[in-house]
Enzyme design. Structure first.
Site, short mmCIF file in Angstrom:
data_model
loop_
_atom_site.label_atom_id
_atom_site.label_comp_id
_atom_site.label_asym_id
_atom_site.label_seq_id
_atom_site.Cartn_x
_atom_site.Cartn_y
_atom_site.Cartn_z
N HIS A 123 6.87 18.83 -26.08
CA HIS A 123 7.40 20.19 -26.00
C HIS A 123 6.31 21.07 -25.39
O HIS A 123 5.12 20.81 -25.54
CB HIS A 123 7.74 20.66 -27.42
CG HIS A 123 8.45 21.97 -27.51
ND1 HIS A 123 7.80 23.18 -27.37
CD2 HIS A 123 9.76 22.27 -27.76
CE1 HIS A 123 8.68 24.15 -27.53
NE2 HIS A 123 9.87 23.63 -27.75
N ASP A 200 2.44 16.97 -33.48
CA ASP A 200 3.50 17.98 -33.58
C ASP A 200 4.63 17.39 -34.42
O ASP A 200 5.32 16.47 -33.99
CB ASP A 200 4.00 18.34 -32.17
CG ASP A 200 5.14 19.35 -32.19
OD1 ASP A 200 5.54 19.78 -33.28
OD2 ASP A 200 5.63 19.69 -31.09
N GLN A 203 9.95 18.11 -35.16
CA GLN A 203 11.23 17.41 -35.22
C GLN A 203 11.23 16.26 -36.22
O GLN A 203 12.19 15.49 -36.27
CB GLN A 203 11.59 16.87 -33.82
CG GLN A 203 11.83 17.93 -32.78
CD GLN A 203 13.08 18.76 -33.02
OE1 GLN A 203 13.98 18.34 -33.73
NE2 GLN A 203 13.14 19.93 -32.42
N LYS A 226 13.21 24.84 -38.66
CA LYS A 226 13.87 23.58 -38.31
C LYS A 226 14.11 22.70 -39.54
O LYS A 226 14.62 21.59 -39.40
CB LYS A 226 13.04 22.82 -37.27
CG LYS A 226 12.91 23.55 -35.93
CD LYS A 226 12.11 22.72 -34.93
CE LYS A 226 11.80 23.51 -33.66
NZ LYS A 226 13.00 23.80 -32.87
N CYS A 367 12.44 23.20 -23.27
CA CYS A 367 10.99 23.44 -23.32
C CYS A 367 10.23 22.13 -23.11
O CYS A 367 9.23 21.87 -23.78
CB CYS A 367 10.58 24.09 -24.62
SG CYS A 367 11.26 25.75 -24.85
#
Length: 411
Positions: A123, A200, A203, A226, A367
């Site tokens: 991302h 990261d 997700q 999220k 993104c």
């Protein structure tokens, strides 16, 4: 399983609403999730009964606000199995968390000739900050590319990480492909070569149990919105010994110990990285979201999402005009994200037509423009499932897809 998702759905008031006059099939959970009533009530409860500035007052409301904020930090610590609450930093979102690492660590500890390694599937939040660090320091930005089935090959990671590599940044789950990356193995290779590893988790934390100590990540970032909590609250986990030597990202109130006319002594962790009045209401919502996720359980969440993917993919493959990305039938590291295009129809048109049928999906570059270019696409559509989605949502999505080419007069 289906009944469980239907029962869970009742906890989310917004899902009973209509969209364009039709029942809502909300399938854009990779962008943001809806909020259960318990989270909404936690936010309202804070602002309705405990609203005050934390860490600043000796009166009862301020003490309550401080307790809510710090209790949320401890809840997060347990949620990701961080070794200490000192290593849990509250931010606005994952983007701010990753920028904090880039500016407070990257800008100060990387130099010309050092190498930064990231994957092509990142991302922009885990890509653009490292571009900026490379431009400012003279470090070299390198990429891990993907296998034909869209996965990261550990052998390539071994080849790309060298003694010059000082930082490796990788997503645990791709926001486009929905594939789980081997971050534990990547972190081990990074450490073997003297590099730090930034993960990261935007997700991943909403969909699977995360243990930052088991991954052995040096930094781990995620956003609350999220994972059922409100927007405006995020988390950075950092290894304490690294955070201790990093300068603050932002300066001002509440992150200081002493301020004199020409000098300032900064506060201890984690306050050193939390300048200004913080989002206590967001922290209250995040704490409630963690409770909700743990009550449902990640095993059950995984079963719901896998059932939906297994149910949807055969139906999609029956449509000759649908192109799929990152959906190899042999993959066992697939989460609830399905990225696709409809041949000869722009993704934005696809999403608009689905919207007219009450189906919400994302369209665009997500993104992740370098990944789009790697895939040979300018944009794609993305459907992303979560614990409250049902097979009925899938059926409505598939039926809406069948109308796309007819609406565009291609059939």
């Amino acid at each position: 399983m289906e009944n469980n998702a239907a029962d869970i759905r009742k906890d989310f008031p917004i899902l009973s609403h209509t969209m364009n006059g039709k029942p809502m099939a909300y399938l854009d959970n990779g962008a943001t999730t809806q909020k259960p009533e318990s989270v909404v009530q936690a936010i309202c409860g804070y602002y309705g009964g405990c609203n005050a500035n934390p860490h600043r007052g000796a009166y009862e409301l301020s003490v309550k606000a401080t307790d809510i904020y710090e209790d949320a930090r401890e809840k997060v610590r347990g949620f990701i199995n961080a070794p200490s609450s000192r290593s849990v930093i509250f931010t606005k979102n994952a983007t701010e968390a990753l920028n904090l690492v880039a500016y407070s660590y990257g800008m100060h500890f990387l130099k010309a000739g050092d190498e930064i390694l990231i994957s092509i599937a990142e991302h922009h939040s885990n890509l653009v900050p490292w571009q900026q660090v490379a431009h400012a320091t003279g470090a070299v930005l390198k990429y891990i590319y993907l296998t034909p089935d869209m996965n990261i090959d550990i052998d390539e990671v071994e080849k790309k990480i060298t003694s010059k590599t000082k930082l490796v940044a990788v997503t645990q789950v791709s926001n486009v492909l929905g594939l789980i990356n081997p971050v534990k193995e990547i972190a081990a290779i990074a450490h073997k070569n003297g590099a730090v590893c930034v993960v990261d988790g935007s997700q991943s934390v909403a969909h699977m149990a995360v243990d930052v100590q088991d991954i052995d990540a040096d930094f781990f970032a995620f956003s609350g919105h999220k994972m059922l909590s409100p927007m405006g609250i995020g988390v950075l986990y950092g290894r304490e010994e690294l955070l201790d030597k990093m300068p603050p990202f932002l300066t001002g109130g509440d992150m200081i110990e002493y301020v004199e006319e020409q000098t300032t002594t900064f506060a201890e962790l984690p306050q050193k990285f939390e300048a200004g009045t913080q989002n206590v209401g967001g922290a209250a919502g995040l704490s409630a979201a963690i409770d909700y996720l743990q009550d449902v359980g990640f095993d059950e969440i995984g079963r719901i999402e896998k059932d939906l993917v297994d149910y949807a993919l055969p139906k999609l493959r029956e449509l000759p005009y649908v192109e799929l990305y990152g959906c190899d039938t042999k993959q066992d590291n697939k989460t609830g994200i399905i990225t696709f295009n409809v041949k000869d129809v722009h993704p934005h048109d696809v999403a608009t037509i689905l919207d007219s049928e009450g189906v919400a999906v994302r369209a665009g570059h997500h993104c992740a423009q370098p990944l789009m270019k790697y895939l040979g696409q300018n944009a794609t559509c993305r459907t992303s499932f979560y614990l409250y989605n049902t097979r009925e949502d899938v059926d409505r999505w598939i039926e809406a897809l069948k109308k796309v080419r007819k609406v565009m007069h291609l059939e």
